[in-house]
Design a protein around this motif. Structure first.
Motif, mmCIF file in Angstrom:
data_model
loop_
_atom_site.group_PDB
_atom_site.id
_atom_site.type_symbol
_atom_site.label_atom_id
_atom_site.label_comp_id
_atom_site.label_asym_id
_atom_site.label_seq_id
_atom_site.Cartn_x
_atom_site.Cartn_y
_atom_site.Cartn_z
ATOM 1 N N LEU A 1 12.370 5.494 32.037
ATOM 2 C CA LEU A 1 11.179 5.593 31.196
ATOM 3 C C LEU A 1 10.167 4.527 31.590
ATOM 4 O O LEU A 1 10.509 3.347 31.732
ATOM 5 N N CYS A 2 8.908 4.959 31.759
ATOM 6 C CA CYS A 2 7.813 4.037 32.047
ATOM 7 C C CYS A 2 6.769 4.179 30.935
ATOM 8 O O CYS A 2 5.957 5.115 30.960
ATOM 9 N N PRO A 3 6.782 3.302 29.951
ATOM 10 C CA PRO A 3 5.779 3.369 28.883
ATOM 11 C C PRO A 3 4.447 2.800 29.343
ATOM 12 O O PRO A 3 4.384 2.000 30.277
ATOM 13 N N GLY A 4 3.378 3.250 28.682
ATOM 14 C CA GLY A 4 2.064 2.728 29.020
ATOM 15 C C GLY A 4 1.058 3.836 29.264
ATOM 16 O O GLY A 4 1.396 5.029 29.272
ATOM 17 N N ASP A 5 -0.180 3.459 29.439
ATOM 18 C CA ASP A 5 -1.262 4.418 29.632
ATOM 19 C C ASP A 5 -1.069 5.195 30.928
ATOM 20 O O ASP A 5 -0.776 4.615 31.974
ATOM 21 N N TYR A 6 -1.271 6.507 30.862
ATOM 22 C CA TYR A 6 -1.014 7.358 32.020
ATOM 23 C C TYR A 6 -1.919 7.037 33.209
ATOM 24 O O TYR A 6 -1.527 7.242 34.355
ATOM 25 N N GLU A 7 -3.125 6.562 32.941
ATOM 26 C CA GLU A 7 -4.037 6.260 34.034
ATOM 27 C C GLU A 7 -3.463 5.185 34.962
ATOM 28 O O GLU A 7 -3.803 5.128 36.144
ATOM 29 N N GLN A 8 -2.589 4.329 34.399
ATOM 30 C CA GLN A 8 -1.938 3.306 35.208
ATOM 31 C C GLN A 8 -0.539 3.724 35.658
ATOM 32 O O GLN A 8 -0.169 3.546 36.819
ATOM 33 N N THR A 9 0.254 4.295 34.731
ATOM 34 C CA THR A 9 1.651 4.591 35.057
ATOM 35 C C THR A 9 1.802 5.792 35.978
ATOM 36 O O THR A 9 2.730 5.829 36.797
ATOM 37 N N LEU A 10 0.900 6.765 35.879
ATOM 38 C CA LEU A 10 1.035 7.970 36.706
ATOM 39 C C LEU A 10 0.853 7.682 38.197
ATOM 40 O O LEU A 10 1.717 8.048 39.003
ATOM 41 N N PRO A 11 -0.232 7.040 38.616
ATOM 42 C CA PRO A 11 -0.352 6.739 40.048
ATOM 43 C C PRO A 11 0.796 5.878 40.568
ATOM 44 O O PRO A 11 1.266 6.087 41.701
ATOM 45 N N ALA A 12 1.247 4.921 39.758
ATOM 46 C CA ALA A 12 2.344 4.053 40.184
ATOM 47 C C ALA A 12 3.639 4.841 40.352
ATOM 48 O O ALA A 12 4.384 4.645 41.323
ATOM 49 N N ALA A 13 3.919 5.750 39.417
ATOM 50 C CA ALA A 13 5.141 6.564 39.494
ATOM 51 C C ALA A 13 5.098 7.488 40.699
ATOM 52 O O ALA A 13 6.099 7.651 41.414
ATOM 53 N N LEU A 14 3.953 8.090 40.955
ATOM 54 C CA LEU A 14 3.816 8.989 42.105
ATOM 55 C C LEU A 14 3.970 8.224 43.414
ATOM 56 O O LEU A 14 4.574 8.717 44.369
ATOM 57 N N GLN A 15 3.418 7.024 43.445
ATOM 58 C CA GLN A 15 3.552 6.195 44.635
ATOM 59 C C GLN A 15 5.014 5.852 44.890
ATOM 60 O O GLN A 15 5.488 5.861 46.033
ATOM 61 N N GLU A 16 5.747 5.570 43.825
ATOM 62 C CA GLU A 16 7.166 5.241 43.960
ATOM 63 C C GLU A 16 7.981 6.440 44.421
ATOM 64 O O GLU A 16 8.875 6.319 45.268
ATOM 65 N N LEU A 17 7.692 7.610 43.865
ATOM 66 C CA LEU A 17 8.460 8.805 44.197
ATOM 67 C C LEU A 17 8.104 9.348 45.578
ATOM 68 O O LEU A 17 8.917 10.023 46.213
ATOM 69 N N GLY A 18 6.888 9.094 46.026
ATOM 70 C CA GLY A 18 6.450 9.669 47.294
ATOM 71 C C GLY A 18 6.096 11.128 47.093
ATOM 72 O O GLY A 18 5.144 11.444 46.392
ATOM 73 N N GLN A 19 6.867 12.022 47.667
ATOM 74 C CA GLN A 19 6.695 13.451 47.403
ATOM 75 C C GLN A 19 7.512 13.833 46.172
ATOM 76 O O GLN A 19 8.672 13.438 46.046
ATOM 77 N N VAL A 20 6.905 14.600 45.290
ATOM 78 C CA VAL A 20 7.611 15.029 44.081
ATOM 79 C C VAL A 20 8.066 16.473 44.247
ATOM 80 O O VAL A 20 7.330 17.324 44.737
ATOM 81 N N ASP A 21 9.293 16.748 43.815
ATOM 82 C CA ASP A 21 9.839 18.103 43.881
ATOM 83 C C ASP A 21 9.531 18.896 42.614
ATOM 84 O O ASP A 21 9.425 20.127 42.655
ATOM 85 N N PHE A 22 9.418 18.180 41.487
ATOM 86 C CA PHE A 22 9.252 18.867 40.203
ATOM 87 C C PHE A 22 8.444 17.970 39.270
ATOM 88 O O PHE A 22 8.755 16.794 39.118
ATOM 89 N N VAL A 23 7.408 18.548 38.662
ATOM 90 C CA VAL A 23 6.593 17.815 37.693
ATOM 91 C C VAL A 23 6.503 18.629 36.410
ATOM 92 O O VAL A 23 6.153 19.810 36.430
ATOM 93 N N PHE A 24 6.834 17.978 35.299
ATOM 94 C CA PHE A 24 6.748 18.605 33.977
ATOM 95 C C PHE A 24 5.608 17.951 33.210
ATOM 96 O O PHE A 24 5.633 16.754 32.944
#
Length: 242
Positions: free
Chosen positions: A141-164
């Motif tokens: 779980l990554c709490p916080g504003d999506y404008e910050q957490t979303l780019p960071a999570a995508l950067q960590e995952l690299g390519q995503v297989d599934f997004v909900f």
């Protein structure tokens, strides 16, 4: 004079169900689409995890936690599980989590997943954390504003297989989430969107998504939208009774 004395939403519902063409795979010529409709959307077999996850929801309700009722309903959660189980992604991202119930459905099919769950509301994040711990889920779980957490999570995952996408907000916000996720897709990536007809803005956004050239297959289940990017298929939108 208005010849249709119903609201736009109600009239749209009537027209949608009147012209459904792909229930139980009838009229579907694509082998992939037929398989997905019959083996995933229309499947009604029970899986062991369903009862365990709904037990956690009931525990939250018993504790007086109202967020559990705002999370994904069980029929949509079961579809989410079947969809993930069908495509077997290894990297998963969830944007928005009222209570962690959908997170459990999304990650229950396997233990060797890299899954990140984003939630901006503090109370929802706290409840999600409780649910994930109760189920011994490895989703992070990554709490916080999506404008910050979303780019960071995508950067960590690299390519995503599934997004909900469970964050039902204004169209501009959801478009930002969608466009950010699009930067990290690969041909087999799957998007699963909840609430595509929650309001007029979401209906407009869903139509825009279906019309994109880089979106190949879409499955419209009225409140759920599933997006496939695999270029080997012919572009098609399937409206399926669910």
């Amino acid at each position: 004079m208005n010849l249709f004395p119903f609201s736009n939403t109600w009239r749209e519902t009537i027209l949608l169900y009147r012209f459904l063409r792909y229930r139980k795979g009838f009229g579907v010529h694509s082998p992939f689409a037929f398989s997905f409709i019959t083996k995933v959307i229309d499947e009604r077999c029970g899986y062991y995890c369903y009862q365990d996850i709904e037990l956690i929801r009931r525990q939250l309700v018993h504790k007086g936690n109202k967020l559990a009722g705002k999370d994904i309903k069980h029929t949509h959660g079961e579809l989410l599980f079947r969809t993930v189980n069908y495509f077997k992604p290894k990297t998963l991202l969830q944007i928005g989590s009222p209570a962690g119930i959908a997170s459990l459905y999304m990650t229950a099919y396997a233990s060797d997943l890299k899954a990140i769950v984003l939630e901006k509301d503090a109370s929802s994040a706290e409840t999600t954390a409780w649910s994930l711990q109760k189920y011994h889920s490895k989703a992070r779980l990554c709490p916080g504003d999506y404008e910050q957490t979303l780019p960071a999570a995508l950067q960590e995952l690299g390519q995503v297989d599934f997004v909900f996408f469970q964050a039902a907000q204004k169209k501009e916000k959801n478009r930002f989430y969608f466009e950010e996720a699009m930067k990290h897709i690969q041909p087999d990536t799957v998007f699963f969107l909840e609430g595509i007809r929650a309001n007029q803005e979401m209906r407009v956004l869903w139509k825009e998504i279906c019309n994109r050239k880089d979106v190949i297959l879409t499955f419209d289940l009225y409140q759920i939208g599933i997006v496939i990017f695999q270029p080997r298929f012919y572009k098609k939108n399937y409206v399926v009774y669910f």
